[in-house]
Design a protein around this motif. Structure first.
Motif, PDB file in Angstrom:
ATOM      1  N   ALA A 173       0.807  -1.238   0.101  1.00 47.79           N
ATOM      2  CA  ALA A 173      -0.019   0.052  -0.065  1.00 47.79           C
ATOM      3  C   ALA A 173       0.973   1.235  -0.034  1.00 47.79           C
ATOM      4  CB  ALA A 173      -0.958  -0.053   1.169  1.00 47.79           C
ATOM      5  N   LEU A 174       1.822   0.995   0.512  1.00 49.04           N
ATOM      6  CA  LEU A 174       2.868   2.325   0.836  1.00 49.04           C
ATOM      7  C   LEU A 174       3.564   2.589  -0.598  1.00 49.04           C
ATOM      8  CD1 LEU A 174       4.267   4.500   2.255  1.00 49.04           C
ATOM      9  CD2 LEU A 174       6.204   2.788   3.025  1.00 49.04           C
ATOM     10  N   ASN A 175       4.099   1.566  -1.135  1.00 50.49           N
ATOM     11  CA  ASN A 175       4.533   1.562  -2.532  1.00 50.49           C
ATOM     12  C   ASN A 175       3.592   2.256  -3.640  1.00 50.49           C
ATOM     13  OD1 ASN A 175       6.964   0.572  -1.561  1.00 50.49           O
ATOM     14  ND2 ASN A 175       6.606  -1.468  -1.973  1.00 50.49           N
ATOM     15  N   ALA A 176       2.530   1.742  -3.244  1.00 49.27           N
ATOM     16  CA  ALA A 176       1.339   2.264  -4.435  1.00 49.27           C
ATOM     17  C   ALA A 176       0.956   3.688  -4.192  1.00 49.27           C
ATOM     18  CB  ALA A 176       0.040   1.295  -4.203  1.00 49.27           C
ATOM     19  N   GLU A 196       4.023   5.450  -5.342  1.00 49.08           N
ATOM     20  CA  GLU A 196       3.890   5.582  -6.899  1.00 49.08           C
ATOM     21  C   GLU A 196       3.034   6.413  -7.405  1.00 49.08           C
ATOM     22  OE1 GLU A 196       3.102   2.247 -10.828  1.00 49.08           O
ATOM     23  OE2 GLU A 196       3.077   1.884  -8.524  1.00 49.08           O
ATOM     24  N   LYS A 197       1.889   6.486  -6.749  1.00 48.53           N
ATOM     25  CA  LYS A 197       0.734   7.361  -7.188  1.00 48.53           C
ATOM     26  C   LYS A 197       1.082   9.117  -6.884  1.00 48.53           C
ATOM     27  CE  LYS A 197      -3.970   8.955  -5.501  1.00 48.53           C
ATOM     28  NZ  LYS A 197      -5.126   8.732  -4.665  1.00 48.53           N
ATOM     29  N   ILE A 198       1.860   9.228  -5.765  1.00 49.58           N
ATOM     30  CA  ILE A 198       2.355  10.615  -5.664  1.00 49.58           C
ATOM     31  C   ILE A 198       3.345  10.963  -6.652  1.00 49.58           C
ATOM     32  CG2 ILE A 198       3.756  12.002  -4.155  1.00 49.58           C
ATOM     33  CD1 ILE A 198       2.453  10.343  -1.993  1.00 49.58           C
ATOM     34  N   GLN A 199       4.197  10.266  -7.214  1.00 51.62           N
ATOM     35  CA  GLN A 199       5.200  10.399  -8.181  1.00 51.62           C
ATOM     36  C   GLN A 199       4.602  10.625  -9.458  1.00 51.62           C
ATOM     37  OE1 GLN A 199       7.667   6.875  -9.217  1.00 51.62           O
ATOM     38  NE2 GLN A 199       9.388   8.473  -9.564  1.00 51.62           N
ATOM     39  N   LYS A 200       3.550   9.754  -9.966  1.00 51.67           N
ATOM     40  CA  LYS A 200       2.653  10.105 -11.253  1.00 51.67           C
ATOM     41  C   LYS A 200       1.999  11.356 -10.992  1.00 51.67           C
ATOM     42  CE  LYS A 200       1.804   5.200 -12.422  1.00 51.67           C
ATOM     43  NZ  LYS A 200       0.763   4.453 -12.678  1.00 51.67           N
ATOM     44  N   GLU A 201       1.472  11.667  -9.774  1.00 54.83           N
ATOM     45  CA  GLU A 201       0.885  12.986  -9.747  1.00 54.83           C
ATOM     46  C   GLU A 201       1.848  14.142 -10.013  1.00 54.83           C
ATOM     47  OE1 GLU A 201      -1.287  12.719  -6.112  1.00 54.83           O
ATOM     48  OE2 GLU A 201      -2.802  11.715  -6.944  1.00 54.83           O
ATOM     49  N   ALA A 202       2.944  13.926  -9.431  1.00 48.72           N
ATOM     50  CA  ALA A 202       3.950  15.038  -9.517  1.00 48.72           C
ATOM     51  C   ALA A 202       4.417  15.274 -10.881  1.00 48.72           C
ATOM     52  CB  ALA A 202       5.114  14.829  -8.594  1.00 48.72           C
ATOM     53  N   LEU A 203       4.768  14.021 -11.489  1.00 47.74           N
ATOM     54  CA  LEU A 203       5.213  14.124 -12.877  1.00 47.74           C
ATOM     55  C   LEU A 203       3.867  14.774 -13.706  1.00 47.74           C
ATOM     56  CD1 LEU A 203       6.741  10.619 -13.392  1.00 47.74           C
ATOM     57  CD2 LEU A 203       7.811  12.731 -13.334  1.00 47.74           C
ATOM     58  N   GLU A 204       2.700  14.321 -13.711  1.00 43.11           N
ATOM     59  CA  GLU A 204       1.380  14.988 -14.205  1.00 43.11           C
ATOM     60  C   GLU A 204       1.370  16.284 -13.926  1.00 43.11           C
ATOM     61  OE1 GLU A 204      -1.896  15.331 -16.661  1.00 43.11           O
ATOM     62  OE2 GLU A 204      -0.427  14.383 -16.658  1.00 43.11           O
ATOM     63  N   GLN A 205       1.710  16.645 -12.923  1.00 41.33           N
ATOM     64  CA  GLN A 205       1.660  18.265 -12.577  1.00 41.33           C
ATOM     65  C   GLN A 205       2.828  19.060 -13.276  1.00 41.33           C
ATOM     66  OE1 GLN A 205      -1.112  19.633 -10.944  1.00 41.33           O
ATOM     67  NE2 GLN A 205      -0.084  21.629 -11.681  1.00 41.33           N
TER      68      GLN A 205
END
Length: 272
Positions: free
Chosen positions: A138-141, A144-153
């Protein structure tokens, strides 16, 4: 002599049978009251026992290990790391346990019934390992979600300066009386945002921040299969969808007027 030997053998055999017939408390037992966030579980197996909290979706929390002994049909539970002794006996239902001194656990009274749990006894160590594995996943997911959101932003921020020709507040042009009143804000600073309201009373129905990309062909808005291409009219007052399966257009609101004015917003959206 042979008679004496037979008598001694009978005594030993009787003692062994008596020991085998003693109370067996192996199993799991649960206690819960209104003041507790979860359920307290006593897990007994062999000469060992564990006390843990079952927090449901929150997992389990170890509360302590105990050694097990039986005396006078009572279950004696001695904490491994302290002098605390918990004493229980079999309930009249012959399955659950009656606690005789539950105040040692911080409870208000001594006598409480711990309900028999047919799923026990549990492999607590394995449960904790599985819980740790799921928590790590869950932590890794989440990371990963935070990283994707940062890249998208970061991508959105790089695209934002290209929004200049499309800047403004846009109102979806309703084609049926069932369509909501939908407003889309396109600004370099705040990028693309969409609000939808009930046409009759302006109650909010939803809010989203769709993806966008400015291309040579026009402005793409949406995510995945819901992405559509929009182009500006010659007077830059209408956005028209070029690949929607039905006519879709947005009219640009007068920057001198406020779309919080219900009358103006409804007039802009149309009432077919």
């Amino acid at each position: 002599m042979r008679t004496l030997f037979k008598f001694a053998a009978a005594v030993v055999t009787g003692t062994l049978l008596s020991g085998c017939g003693g109370e067996d408390f192996t199993g799991a037992y649960r206690f819960k009251d209104s003041s507790m966030n979860g359920t307290m579980v006593l897990n007994v197996h062999g000469d060992e026992a564990e006390l843990f909290g079952d927090l449901g979706k929150g997992g389990i929390k170890p509360l302590g290990k105990m050694s097990v002994s039986v005396k006078d049909e009572k279950l004696l539970l001695d904490a491994v790391n302290s002098s605390t002794r918990l004493v229980m006996k079999r309930n009249v239902d012959e399955r659950s346990l009656d606690c005789l001194n539950c105040k040692v656990l911080g409870m208000r009274t001594d006598e409480h019934v711990w309900k028999y749990d047919p799923e026990g006894p549990y492999d607590v160590d394995q449960m904790l390992k599985e819980q740790a594995r799921k928590n790590e996943e869950a932590l890794n997911a989440e990371l990963e979600k935070i990283q994707k959101e940062a890249l998208e932003q970061a991508r959105r921020d790089s695209e934002a300066p290209k929004l200049t020709p499309y800047e403004g507040d846009w109102v979806y042009q309703r084609t049926t009386k069932h369509d909501p009143l939908t407003i889309m804000g396109i600004w370099r600073e705040k990028q693309v945002r969409v609000w939808s309201f009930k046409f009759e009373n302006m109650d909010r129905l939803g809010y989203e921040v769709p993806g966008f990309e400015v291309t040579d062909a026009g402005l793409k808005i949406g995510d995945g299969s819901k992405t559509h291409l929009y182009t500006l009219s010659a007077d830059e007052k209408v956005l028209t969808c070029q690949d929607c399966n039905k006519p879709v257009s947005w009219a640009k609101a007068d920057p001198k007027k406020n779309l919080s004015d219900r009358h103006y917003a409804r007039k802009m959206a149309g009432n077919p």
